[in-house]
Design an enzyme around this catalytic site. Structure first.
Site, short mmCIF file in Angstrom:
data_model
loop_
_atom_site.label_atom_id
_atom_site.label_comp_id
_atom_site.label_asym_id
_atom_site.label_seq_id
_atom_site.Cartn_x
_atom_site.Cartn_y
_atom_site.Cartn_z
N LEU A 1 0.86 -1.18 0.00
CA LEU A 1 0.00 0.00 0.00
C LEU A 1 0.90 1.23 0.00
O LEU A 1 1.98 1.22 0.60
CB LEU A 1 -0.90 0.03 1.24
CG LEU A 1 -1.92 -1.10 1.41
CD1 LEU A 1 -2.66 -0.93 2.73
CD2 LEU A 1 -2.91 -1.13 0.25
N ASP A 2 0.44 2.30 -0.64
CA ASP A 2 1.20 3.54 -0.63
C ASP A 2 1.36 4.04 0.81
O ASP A 2 0.56 3.70 1.69
CB ASP A 2 0.49 4.61 -1.46
CG ASP A 2 0.42 4.24 -2.93
OD1 ASP A 2 1.25 3.45 -3.38
OD2 ASP A 2 -0.48 4.77 -3.61
N LYS A 3 2.35 4.88 1.02
CA LYS A 3 2.69 5.37 2.35
C LYS A 3 1.47 5.90 3.10
O LYS A 3 1.27 5.57 4.28
CB LYS A 3 3.73 6.48 2.22
CG LYS A 3 4.09 7.16 3.54
CD LYS A 3 5.10 8.28 3.33
CE LYS A 3 5.41 9.01 4.63
NZ LYS A 3 6.37 10.11 4.43
#
Length: 319
Positions: free
Chosen positions: A137-139
């Site tokens: 997942l993105d940050k």
């Protein structure tokens, strides 16, 4: 000492003529082809007691044996960072990732990542690719992630992901109000100018995103989004492509929309929501050990819950 495993197997006759590494990849699907090649070159895997090259053809009937050594796959260090674990057994970890947590160490984020935390919680993950993380997942995206705890589990989960048998559903708040749900099937690749961004581009990889409207607000909408593929920034890029960018997205979102005549509190909450409003809410997969179909859901995080509450209040105040 690194963990080891004994392998003794026979190449079936119907694999005659295949490359040795290709035949072994089919015979031993828990291990990647590149890892099998390394073991062959190092002599840890032998064919009829002899060292053979990965490209050598097999005749069928050969005996393959060896004591496999699982070397460390990551240079990341273990760090005692809390993890929100939603499920754990010998094969799997299911995590609920908070906003602001990077998955893998990289330039600018050498520590404090999920990988650092995972290596402290389960040191054996050092021998797995990406410390067992099957997807990412993105940050600043919150929600559910699956981690494999063995090579066999990792191979099985990667295959499920490739075959689109892992179900991943997200909640997203977008700028604008879609008339109806739909599907975006535009290819996603690196932006031709800004290499830090992704974009819809003819040379990109196939990408499919399904979405439906759960709740319409005056200037926004809450969507349920389902991924078929898992390209970098896929949901963010696809929604921006159809001109419904995620609220708060600092890369693809543009300026946040404000409902006309909204209350000061509504405006304040929207303007300080500085991450993409995206939450991996549901995850379903087949357990790699038991074959049981499992499903998890993650609660909406507080900042997204507050955003939805003020948007809902705004609708009620302006019917």
């Amino acid at each position: 000492m690194p963990p080891t495993e004994r392998i003794d197997c026979q190449i079936p006759a119907d694999r005659a003529g295949m490359r040795l590494d290709q035949a072994l990849a089919e015979l031993l699907p828990a291990y990647s082809r590149s890892r099998l090649q390394r073991w062959l070159k190092a002599g840890q895997l032998r064919v009829d007691g002899q060292i053979r090259r990965p490209r050598d053809a097999v005749a069928g009937g050969e005996t393959v044996s060896g004591e496999l050594v699982f070397e460390t796959e990551t240079a990341a260090v273990a760090q005692n960072i809390p993890l929100d674990i939603r499920y754990e057994d010998a094969d799997l970890l299911i995590l609920d990732k908070p906003a602001g947590r990077v998955a893998h160490p990289a330039a600018g984020n050498r520590d404090g990542t999920l990988v650092n935390a995972l290596l402290h919680h389960a040191p054996e993950l050092a021998t797995l690719p990406r410390a067992g993380l099957v997807h990412r997942l993105d940050k600043d995206t919150t929600g559910l992630l699956v981690v494999a705890r063995s090579l066999r589990a990792h191979a099985a989960l990667v295959e499920q992901l490739r075959a689109r048998r892992i179900e991943r559903e997200y909640l997203a708040v977008v700028n604008g109000v879609p008339v109806a749900g739909g599907t975006v099937g535009a290819p996603v690749g690196r932006h031709p100018v800004d290499r830090q961004r992704m974009a819809v581009t003819p040379g990109g990889r196939p990408a499919v995103t399904h979405y439906r409207v759960l709740r319409r607000f005056r200037a926004h909408a809450l969507l349920r989004v389902r991924l078929e593929t898992g390209r970098t920034h896929q949901i963010r890029v696809h929604m921006a492509h159809i001109r419904f960018p995620l609220l708060g997205d600092p890369v693809y979102g543009g300026r946040p929309r404000l409902p006309p005549h909204a209350s000061p509190r509504c405006i304040e909450v929207i303007q300080r929501f500085r991450r993409q409003a995206l939450h991996a809410e549901r995850l379903a997969l087949t357990h790699p050990g038991t074959g049981e179909r499992l499903e998890w859901r993650a609660e909406i995080p507080p900042d997204l819950a507050e955003l939805l509450a003020v948007l809902n209040d705004d609708v009620e105040q302006h019917p």
